[in-house]
Design an enzyme around this catalytic site. Structure first.
Site, mmCIF file in Angstrom:
data_model
loop_
_atom_site.group_PDB
_atom_site.id
_atom_site.type_symbol
_atom_site.label_atom_id
_atom_site.label_comp_id
_atom_site.label_asym_id
_atom_site.label_seq_id
_atom_site.Cartn_x
_atom_site.Cartn_y
_atom_site.Cartn_z
ATOM 1 N N LYS A 37 56.824 33.440 40.846
ATOM 2 C CA LYS A 37 56.319 33.983 39.583
ATOM 3 C C LYS A 37 54.973 34.680 39.830
ATOM 4 C CE LYS A 37 53.868 29.765 38.207
ATOM 5 N NZ LYS A 37 53.618 28.790 37.131
ATOM 6 N N TYR A 255 22.288 43.000 40.152
ATOM 7 C CA TYR A 255 22.076 42.925 38.708
ATOM 8 C C TYR A 255 21.400 41.613 38.321
ATOM 9 C CZ TYR A 255 25.041 47.005 37.771
ATOM 10 O OH TYR A 255 25.562 48.275 37.708
#
Length: 366
Positions: A37, A255
């Site tokens: 899956k 950042y």
């Protein structure tokens, strides 16, 4: 495929095959659904299926269209829809392509029954809610399920459940007790064991097990790396250094300036960021390999780049190879270690691999 930017993922089908064999050896009395899956946990559904074509007992996935794609590619194995059907169209496809389907509500049973004839045998897997409380029947809803199943003219039936705590101290026995109570006099086949139960709970295997993360060389346990079970990583995420900076004491990186240098440092900028699937939550200190040596990330991960410490790797420079996770050219970085640093699990790293990352299949004879 993007070939100019140096990031890439490499997939090792031979490792998937090896890991399936490990699962089978751990559960020698069970057959095994190879769980593919989520595009085989980011490794590629068809790539994983081809790796196991010659020896998988069956495949398990979610979407009916992906099961049909396997049939179109010549896979005659049992194929199980783990969440069952979602529509009448799915019910027709189950019959047309001889698929197995989990059933967790009466509506699914009734849709499938409506499209079944005496000439076709339905392969259904009755989902028992043994305590996880996601899907399945309990003592209140089981009688109606049995009544609906009796309307199907030709039926092969199995029971299944899913363990919530196979990877922690609570274990599986509390759910096994509930499962047996709900199953009552049932003596037919059962599917029980997930990856964690396969490795640590032989009492929770059943006639069929469902190896998932272990197929791809990931550990289901927070306290144990995959190689302790003989598993091999099936994915490596790699890139290169695209810039080098010299920073002075007190200077910040990235950042928010989350990392502050305490001394003069040499840092590398890597072409990999959260838009590639690397976790933005990974803090300073997350393991990374550069030019054959282990190092650490610095500061906040940005969209397309992250920083790493090169102070102790003088030989590293522009173009040096970097391994973000897996057995890469620059060194081996366990995905579990990266995931733990980022506060997540290896499953999420694999599944989050971005479509913009080129993927190479490494063909090695098994």
């Amino acid at each position: 495929m993007n070939v100019s930017r140096p990031i890439r993922a490499r997939i090792f089908p031979a490792a998937i095959q090896h890991n399936y064999r490990v699962a089978k050896a751990k559960a020698p009395d069970s057959r095994a659904w190879a769980v593919i899956k989520a595009d085989a946990y980011g490794h590629g559904q068809m790539r994983a299926a081809e790796a196991l074509r010659s020896e998988a007992d069956g495949f398990a996935l979610l979407e009916c269209e992906n099961a049909v794609a396997l049939r179109a590619a010549g896979f005659r194995h049992p194929i199980l829809l783990l969440e069952g059907i979602f529509s009448e169209a799915d019910a027709r496809q189950v019959v047309a392509h001889d698929l197995h389907a989990a059933v967790h509500c009466v509506e699914q049973i009734d849709m499938l029954a409506a499209h079944c004839t005496a000439e076709h045998t339905l392969n259904l897997h009755l989902k028992i809610n043994s305590g996880m409380n996601r899907l399945g029947f309990d003592e209140r809803t089981l009688p109606q399920a049995w009544a609906s199943l009796e309307k199907i003219p030709s039926l092969n039936l199995s029971l299944m459940t899913h363990f919530a705590n196979a990877d922690d101290a609570l274990g599986v026995n509390w759910q096994l007790a509930r499962f047996r109570l709900l199953a009552g006099v049932w003596r037919g086949p059962v599917s029980l064991g997930n990856s964690a139960a396969i490795l640590r709970h032989p009492e929770g295997h059943g006639d069929w097990v469902r190896p998932g993360i272990i197929l791809y060389g990931g550990s289901p346990f927070a306290d144990t790396l995959a190689d302790k079970f003989g598993l091999q990583a099936a994915m490596a995420l790699e890139s290169r250094i695209i810039a080098v900076q010299q920073i002075a004491p007190g200077e910040r990186v990235g950042y928010g300036g989350l990392f502050v240098a305490e001394q003069a440092m040499r840092i590398g900028i890597v072409a990999c960021g959260y838009a590639d699937g690397y976790p933005r939550s990974a803090p300073t200190g997350t393991p990374i390999a550069v030019a054959g040596r282990m190092s650490r990330t610095l500061g906040r991960v940005s969209m397309d780049m992250l920083a790493c410490d090169l102070s102790h790797i003088p030989e590293a420079g522009l173009g040096s190879p970097v391994t973000l996770w897996g057995p890469g050219e620059a060194g081996n970085v366990p995905a579990e270690a990266v995931a733990a640093a980022a506060g997540t699990i290896a499953y999420e790293l694999f599944c989050a691999l971005s479509p913009r990352v080129p993927v190479e299949t490494v063909s090695v004879a098994s």
